[in-house]
Design an enzyme around this catalytic site. Structure first.
Site, PDB file in Angstrom:
ATOM      1  N   ALA A 293       1.162   6.038   4.683  1.00  0.00           N
ATOM      2  CA  ALA A 293       2.035   5.009   4.118  1.00  0.00           C
ATOM      3  C   ALA A 293       1.530   4.646   2.736  1.00  0.00           C
ATOM      4  O   ALA A 293       0.395   4.953   2.359  1.00  0.00           O
ATOM      5  CB  ALA A 293       2.049   3.775   5.014  1.00  0.00           C
ATOM      6  N   MET A 294       2.381   3.951   1.961  1.00  0.00           N
ATOM      7  CA  MET A 294       2.032   3.544   0.606  1.00  0.00           C
ATOM      8  C   MET A 294       2.602   2.170   0.330  1.00  0.00           C
ATOM      9  O   MET A 294       3.780   1.910   0.543  1.00  0.00           O
ATOM     10  CB  MET A 294       2.563   4.558  -0.416  1.00  0.00           C
ATOM     11  CG  MET A 294       2.301   4.176  -1.858  1.00  0.00           C
ATOM     12  SD  MET A 294       0.530   3.965  -2.183  1.00  0.00           S
ATOM     13  CE  MET A 294       0.595   2.809  -3.559  1.00  0.00           C
ATOM     14  N   GLU A 295       1.751   1.272  -0.213  1.00  0.00           N
ATOM     15  CA  GLU A 295       2.047  -0.150  -0.340  1.00  0.00           C
ATOM     16  C   GLU A 295       2.837  -0.524  -1.580  1.00  0.00           C
ATOM     17  O   GLU A 295       2.637  -1.618  -2.139  1.00  0.00           O
ATOM     18  CB  GLU A 295       0.741  -0.950  -0.324  1.00  0.00           C
ATOM     19  CG  GLU A 295      -0.178  -0.761  -1.539  1.00  0.00           C
ATOM     20  CD  GLU A 295      -1.203   0.329  -1.395  1.00  0.00           C
ATOM     21  OE1 GLU A 295      -2.181   0.328  -2.166  1.00  0.00           O
ATOM     22  OE2 GLU A 295      -1.049   1.183  -0.502  1.00  0.00           O
ATOM     23  N   ASN A 296       3.750   0.306  -2.046  1.00  0.00           N
ATOM     24  CA  ASN A 296       4.541  -0.038  -3.230  1.00  0.00           C
ATOM     25  C   ASN A 296       5.047  -1.481  -3.110  1.00  0.00           C
ATOM     26  O   ASN A 296       5.580  -1.882  -2.076  1.00  0.00           O
ATOM     27  CB  ASN A 296       5.740   0.907  -3.344  1.00  0.00           C
ATOM     28  CG  ASN A 296       5.373   2.346  -3.063  1.00  0.00           C
ATOM     29  OD1 ASN A 296       4.626   2.958  -3.792  1.00  0.00           O
ATOM     30  ND2 ASN A 296       5.902   2.870  -1.960  1.00  0.00           N
ATOM     31  N   HIS A 328      -1.547  -3.377   7.686  1.00  0.00           N
ATOM     32  CA  HIS A 328      -2.350  -2.876   6.556  1.00  0.00           C
ATOM     33  C   HIS A 328      -1.530  -2.879   5.271  1.00  0.00           C
ATOM     34  O   HIS A 328      -1.949  -3.451   4.256  1.00  0.00           O
ATOM     35  CB  HIS A 328      -2.834  -1.461   6.882  1.00  0.00           C
ATOM     36  CG  HIS A 328      -3.702  -0.852   5.837  1.00  0.00           C
ATOM     37  ND1 HIS A 328      -5.062  -0.700   5.992  1.00  0.00           N
ATOM     38  CD2 HIS A 328      -3.417  -0.349   4.606  1.00  0.00           C
ATOM     39  CE1 HIS A 328      -5.571  -0.127   4.911  1.00  0.00           C
ATOM     40  NE2 HIS A 328      -4.586   0.102   4.047  1.00  0.00           N
ATOM     41  N   GLU A 329      -0.353  -2.263   5.321  1.00  0.00           N
ATOM     42  CA  GLU A 329       0.438  -2.103   4.097  1.00  0.00           C
ATOM     43  C   GLU A 329       1.035  -3.434   3.628  1.00  0.00           C
ATOM     44  O   GLU A 329       1.109  -3.692   2.421  1.00  0.00           O
ATOM     45  CB  GLU A 329       1.542  -1.071   4.315  1.00  0.00           C
ATOM     46  CG  GLU A 329       1.052   0.301   4.749  1.00  0.00           C
ATOM     47  CD  GLU A 329       0.050   0.908   3.788  1.00  0.00           C
ATOM     48  OE1 GLU A 329       0.080   0.593   2.586  1.00  0.00           O
ATOM     49  OE2 GLU A 329      -0.782   1.718   4.250  1.00  0.00           O
ATOM     50  N   HIS A 332      -1.423  -5.444   1.765  1.00  0.00           N
ATOM     51  CA  HIS A 332      -1.599  -4.961   0.394  1.00  0.00           C
ATOM     52  C   HIS A 332      -0.642  -5.641  -0.594  1.00  0.00           C
ATOM     53  O   HIS A 332      -0.901  -5.630  -1.801  1.00  0.00           O
ATOM     54  CB  HIS A 332      -1.345  -3.453   0.328  1.00  0.00           C
ATOM     55  CG  HIS A 332      -2.565  -2.613   0.490  1.00  0.00           C
ATOM     56  ND1 HIS A 332      -3.731  -2.839  -0.202  1.00  0.00           N
ATOM     57  CD2 HIS A 332      -2.794  -1.507   1.259  1.00  0.00           C
ATOM     58  CE1 HIS A 332      -4.623  -1.923   0.134  1.00  0.00           C
ATOM     59  NE2 HIS A 332      -4.079  -1.103   1.019  1.00  0.00           N
TER      60      HIS A 332
END
Length: 881
Positions: A293-296, A328-329, A332
């Site tokens: 995943a990515m926290e954009n 988690h994300e 962020h």
């Protein structure tokens, strides 16, 4: 700040700019000047207006951007980042520039006929970028649609340094700016970015341009653009619109993810003391692309398999993993997005925060999940890596962007998160939270600094936190705390010594002395704990009554191993089943590690395991079963394999009834997880009765896909896949292809890819080259899985097909992927062969990761050489009884 957000977006941005400037004692560019980086600091972007139009046929992106910049001193050149980009017309304030590209440095330089004066300017750039096939920059992600036909969507993955693949810019985290994004996509598609949509306009007959509201001031790697044939569901929470987007046909499986988001938004708003500053927060489920995943900011992307949930097809335990990754994300969005690192060597603080919170938040809402026990297992694994000579400190210098990928590892995530947990326990949760709230309020829209955080925690707790954390952050490794006790008049004294813990017992341990926050239980059968700071090479403390079981690392809060003297071990073992679960697991894990590394004999571990006889706690039993799995792995192909399998069947088969048998009646999901592990061990040990039952049940599953509950289905296909005949292999393959739920499909594929028959293993290897597009990044890991049973076959296949296997993996992921997969062949393939393979497939900047991997391979071989004779002797002694 969220009221009337459409009209107030610009005001929000301005407020962020003013706040950041006011708090930077050295002026508006202090953070940038202090940060490392490759780009000149003489030109600073403040705002980007970017329009991108991907062409899926030519695999190009037609781009146009206007960048508002501040030139700090006159210059005839402006240098920024660009990668796989061709430039058209470039002007500054309408005046043309000549363009030169340095592909190796991933930079472009614009030259002007006259020096550009200091002040504000506008840079206008027409360019053509590359539409990617792997998850880097803007990528085209293929997948199978609801009708089973191939289709695609667009997604972005810009961390760490792939924004430069999408648009030319200052692609270093200290250069925070405002982004005005526009995206040209098919007319019928839905487009998503960091902020709400501002306008939609047609572009010809079949396309449209979607323009989004301006973002807050943020780093370039947080930009997100996704588009496809999406469906979505939404709700409101704490004044923020929350949505989950999936590709068509899967939106019904997004409800649980939306529920988690709704719980977390007010929790984080309250915990961090800063309200979420964007009007909406989206979750975008991508079928494939990347493995996590990515926290954009405002638009978090996930591999769909991590967040979709169907209770008819997935066990309730899947909720735990979904909550974990979303926690988690979403965390962020504050620690990493609202305030972030100025350079990649401080990524550990953002990732450590999020790792710490991915346990804390779910534990708050679901104490029955025992989140900290799962986290303790992760910490135990990270300790194995951190005990290597080639480990690195939490703070690892990053000299250029190409080294950034190397810091995204278990040290930056798990160890940093564990350190924060130690601090929270030591100073107290209330003071810790109060310090964090002050920290986030005073660092919003700018970069954080660890020293500021330590100052804030110290101010609230009246403790010199900087002194406590220094060696944890800036020195490699972690301590071994040795405990010796003495008694006088019924009162016990414990004398503690510390030294660095290493997997190589012959290596010098150095002179580092850590300030260790201990969480002491003077009588571990009672809940009381006492915080102590152990910051000397050796020190003595009063330690309660002589006969009570003493635990120094109470509830397994600390990131260190603890070895006790014989008397203390005896007291612990006498009361073992009365100790907290975390303490039992910690003692077992430490004793196993000591045996593996030669700090002790395996007898110490076996004494604790014997003391655990009769334990029914699933977490502890799972830990013990893990050691049987290790025994099988060590004995594979060795003379003692048959005897080890016999002992394992004798030991674990009676446990099957205790944990529900095949039907699992009356068992919790955690107990059924243990049951599934037992069945897996029995199958791998060749138990004919277990294998026959699995095959019979699999036949029922073929005729009725809902014949069993999700947990029981997992047990059936796991064993049936392992012991598959060609017929079962084919049926399981068809089940996997037909599955619509990504977790079910993934589970089916990996069950059949575990088939032990050599001919079927060869089919699996060939299948790894022809996976559905959403599973293509898993290909090398499938080869590694086959290698656990057929190492020579898999190794030859890996060498022959390496380029194809890793083709779907981004450059950011590839170094870790190559070294990790190659390392899985340790103890089976000659180290020289593995090293040659790594050097052939890892770029020069990956040399440190190669060195770490080879160190790990050496350690694995040493552990096997050390433990195998002890295991053989133990098995023989037990079978002789």
């Amino acid at each position: 700040m969220r009221t009337a957000a459409n009209a107030a977006a610009a005001a929000l941005v301005l407020a962020g700019l003013v706040t950041a400037v006011a708090r930077a004692a050295g002026g508006p560019f202090a953070v940038i000047d202090a940060a490392q980086g490759e780009l000149p600091k003489t030109v600073v972007p403040t705002s980007y207006t970017i329009d991108v139009a991907p062409n899926p046929t030519t695999m190009t992106i037609a781009g146009h951007e206007v960048i508002d910049v501040i030139v700090r001193k006159p210059s005839t050149t402006i240098t920024l980042n660009a990668l796989q980009t061709r430039f058209g017309r470039v002007t500054l304030d309408g005046k043309p520039a000549t363009v030169s590209v340095n592909a190796k440095a991933q930079q472009a330089t614009f030259r002007f006929a006259k020096p550009v004066t200091a002040g504000k300017h506008s840079l206008d750039i027409a360019y053509t970028a590359t539409l990617q096939t792997a998850a880097q920059g803007l990528f085209k992600q293929g997948y199978e649609g609801p009708d089973g036909k191939p289709t695609y969507m667009y997604g972005t993955q810009l961390e760490a340094t792939d924004a430069r693949r999408l648009f030319p810019g200052w692609d270093e985290p200290a250069f925070r700016a405002v982004f005005h994004m526009s995206f040209v996509v098919p007319k019928a598609w839905t487009a998503v970015s960091n902020t709400p949509i501002a306008s939609v306009k047609p572009v010809g007959a079949n396309l449209k341009r979607v323009t989004f509201q301006p973002t807050p001031k943020m780093s370039s790697y947080l930009v997100v653009l996704c588009a496809g044939d999406f469906q979505h569901i939404s709700t409101m929470s704490d004044g923020v619109k929350l949505s989950v987007y999936t590709t068509r046909g899967k939106i019904g499986e997004a409800r649980y993810a939306l529920h988690v988001m709704k719980q977390l938004m007010p929790y984080y708003d309250s915990y961090y003391g800063v309200h979420f500053p964007i009007k909406k927060l989206d979750t975008i489920a991508i079928p494939g692309g990347f493995l996590g995943a990515m926290e954009n900011w405002g638009g978090i992307t996930y591999n769909e398999s991590t967040i979709l949930y169907n209770p008819k097809l997935q066990p309730a335990t899947a909720k735990k993993g979904i909550f974990d990754i979303i926690a988690h994300e979403e965390s962020h969005q504050w620690n990493g997005d609202l305030t972030s690192f100025a350079w990649w060597d401080d990524v550990w603080l953002a990732e450590g925060f999020a790792t710490w919170m991915q346990t804390k938040a779910p534990a708050h809402f679901h104490p029955e999940w025992h989140m900290y026990l799962s986290a303790d297992n992760d910490v135990n694994g990270a300790m194995g890596a951190d005990a290597q000579l080639t480990t690195h400190p939490i703070y690892k210098p990053v000299h250029n962007e190409t080294q950034a990928a190397a810091v995204f590892d278990e040290i930056s995530y798990t160890k940093a998160g564990a350190m924060l947990r130690m601090l929270e326990q030591y100073v107290g949760p209330k003071d810790f939270q109060a310090a964090l709230q002050h920290f986030f309020r005073t660092h919003e829209y700018t970069a954080f600094n660890a020293s500021d955080l330590w100052h804030d925690i110290g101010a609230k707790s009246h403790t010199d936190i900087a002194a406590i954390t220094h060696n944890w952050v800036y020195e490699p490794g972690f301590p071994l705390v040795s405990v010796a006790t003495s008694c006088a008049n019924g009162k016990r004294t414990m004398t503690l010594t510390q030294q660095r813990y290493l997997n190589d017992i012959a290596a010098p341990t150095g002179s580092t002395v850590w300030s260790i926050p201990l969480n002491v239980q003077f009588d571990a059968t009672k809940p009381a704990t006492t915080p102590l700071l152990f910051n000397k090479a050796t020190e003595s403390f009063p330690a309660g009554a002589c006969d009570a079981p003493l635990i120094v690392n109470g509830n397994d809060v600390g990131f260190y191993r603890t070895r006790y003297d014989a008397a203390t071990q005896a007291a612990q073992q006498a009361a073992f089943l009365q100790l907290p679960v975390a303490d039992r697991i910690s003692l077992l894990n430490d004793a196993q590690s000591f045996a593996a590394t030669g700090h002790a004999k395996i007898d110490d571990y076996l004494a604790y395991a014997k003391a655990d006889t009769g334990d029914t706690d699933p977490h502890v039993v799972q830990t013990v079963l893990g050691q049987y799995g290790m025994m099988l792995a060590f004995e594979r192909g060795k003379p003692g394999e048959a005897a080890a399998k016999q002992l394992i069947v004798e030991r674990v088969k009676p446990m099957l009834v205790k944990f529900g048998g095949w039907d699992g009646t009356g068992m919790s999901d955690e107990q059924l997880n243990v049951r599934n592990t037992i069945l897996g061990l029995l199958a791998r040990s060749g138990d004919a009765e277990t294998i026959a039952e699995a095959k019979a049940r699999f036949a029922k599953l073929v005729s009725n896909p809902l014949a069993f509950s999700p947990m029981n289905r997992t047990a059936v296909i796991g064993v049936a896949g392992y012991a598959a005949t060609p017929a079962i292999y084919g049926e399981l393959f068809q089940m996997a292809i037909a599955a619509k739920n990504p977790q079910e499909q993934q589970q089916d594929f990996f069950a059949l890819f575990g088939a032990q028959d050599p001919a079927l293993a060869q089919r699996t290897l060939q299948s790894s080259l022809h996976l559905p597009p959403q599973f293509a990044p898993y290909a090398p890991f499938i080869v590694a899985a086959v290698g656990s049973s057929h190492p020579q076959m898999a190794w030859q296949f890996l060498q022959k097909n390496s380029d194809a296997l890793f083709a779907s993996m981004s450059a950011f992921e590839r170094v870790a992927g190559v070294t990790g997969v190659a390392s899985s062949f340790a103890t089976h393939i000659a180290p020289s062969e593995i090293l040659a393979y790594m050097k052939a497939h890892v770029p020069p900047q990956g040399a440190p990761q190669i060195k770490q991997a080879m160190d790990n391979i050496s350690t694995q071989q040493a552990i096997e050489d050390r433990l195998l004779p002890q295991i053989d002797a133990y098995v023989s002694s037990q079978l002789a009884k």
